[in-house]
Design a protein around this motif. Sequence first.
Motif, PDB file in Angstrom:
ATOM      1  N   ARG A 238       0.850  -1.188   0.000  1.00  0.00           N
ATOM      2  CA  ARG A 238       0.000   0.000   0.000  1.00  0.00           C
ATOM      3  C   ARG A 238       0.894   1.249   0.000  1.00  0.00           C
ATOM      4  O   ARG A 238       1.846   1.327   0.759  1.00  0.00           O
ATOM      5  N   ASP A 279      -4.914   3.435  -3.602  1.00  0.00           N
ATOM      6  CA  ASP A 279      -5.067   4.030  -2.278  1.00  0.00           C
ATOM      7  C   ASP A 279      -5.475   5.492  -2.432  1.00  0.00           C
ATOM      8  O   ASP A 279      -6.321   6.010  -1.723  1.00  0.00           O
ATOM      9  N   GLY A 299      -3.100   0.472  -3.702  1.00  0.00           N
ATOM     10  CA  GLY A 299      -3.917   0.346  -2.492  1.00  0.00           C
ATOM     11  C   GLY A 299      -4.748  -0.921  -2.465  1.00  0.00           C
ATOM     12  O   GLY A 299      -4.451  -1.893  -3.176  1.00  0.00           O
TER      13      GLY A 299
END
Length: 327
Positions: A238, A279, A299
């Motif tokens: 992430r 993300d 993400g």
Amino acid sequence: MKPKPAKQPLTLLVLRDAQHSVKQVHLSKPLLIAVPAAAILSITGLILSMQIQSSRDISELERQLTLQHLKSLRMEITVSDKEAAIERLNQAIIQLSEEAAQTDAHMKSVRQLEEQLRTFIQEQGFDPSESSEDISSSQTGDPSSMGGEYIAVYEQDMLHLAEETLDDFERIRNLMETMEKAIPRTLDHAAQAQHQRESTPSRWPTESRRLTSSFGYRSDPINGRSAFHAGIDIAGSRGDPVYAAASGTVSAVEFSSARGRYVIIDHPDGLQTWYLHLDRASVEAGDQIKQGDIIGALGNTGRSTGAHLHFEVVKNNRPVNPLHFVD
Ligand SMILES: [Zn+2]
């Protein structure tokens, strides 16, 4: 001016086209009378047609003593006065000097083009040693040195200078004309090829190259049912940067429960690239972006079981296998 000799020889100046430029023959008066016209002409290697004696015609000829006009000029001048000959040569030198200034400006623009080409080639990562090394240096001597002490120079020296300089200018001019035409064309073609290359999805969109799901039919990771997977999944962490696979225009930056935060980029030839489960996105719809630009962060948003990028290539509204495009 050097003192006049008691008996002045006659000077025959022959102006031909620019390749041959100025030729000169000194003749004593009796010799001139003795030598038939055909013999004089054979010295020049040309059958010359016109004899100009009036000062009006000579000044017109002087006016034409630039390279452009010399190209079509095939004439003979007989000059009986040495002072006048020197004066004319001085004029020729001055004109050559002006020509030199023009050539210099010309050369600067060619140098700029050459520099542009070299920079371009270097940017492309090619070997710059292949490029033409200092073509302009083939000119002999500094043209600015011509305007100086010409009055003190002897006739022969000036003639030689004029002759050599004319030859040089003609060569340089031809070379520059060729280069001036060729370089922008080459740059243009190269730029087009580069643009084409960069506008085609070819750059891998993440740092990670760990493919967790390929394009095509597979069992859905969430409900286990058979489903069509329209892209590839690349596992990552992430926050990892996500790169544009090709240059183009951002056409959508949106969020949906299935795709999460996602970005779509439009490319030429009906191509699109899709980046899902981001993300966050760092571009906006309408942005022009270059291949390799960061468009957001990897993400786990939307319908996703872990941090990964779902990357899709769409051609004419149909998903195609991204591995046929990216490296
Ligand atoms: Zn996927």
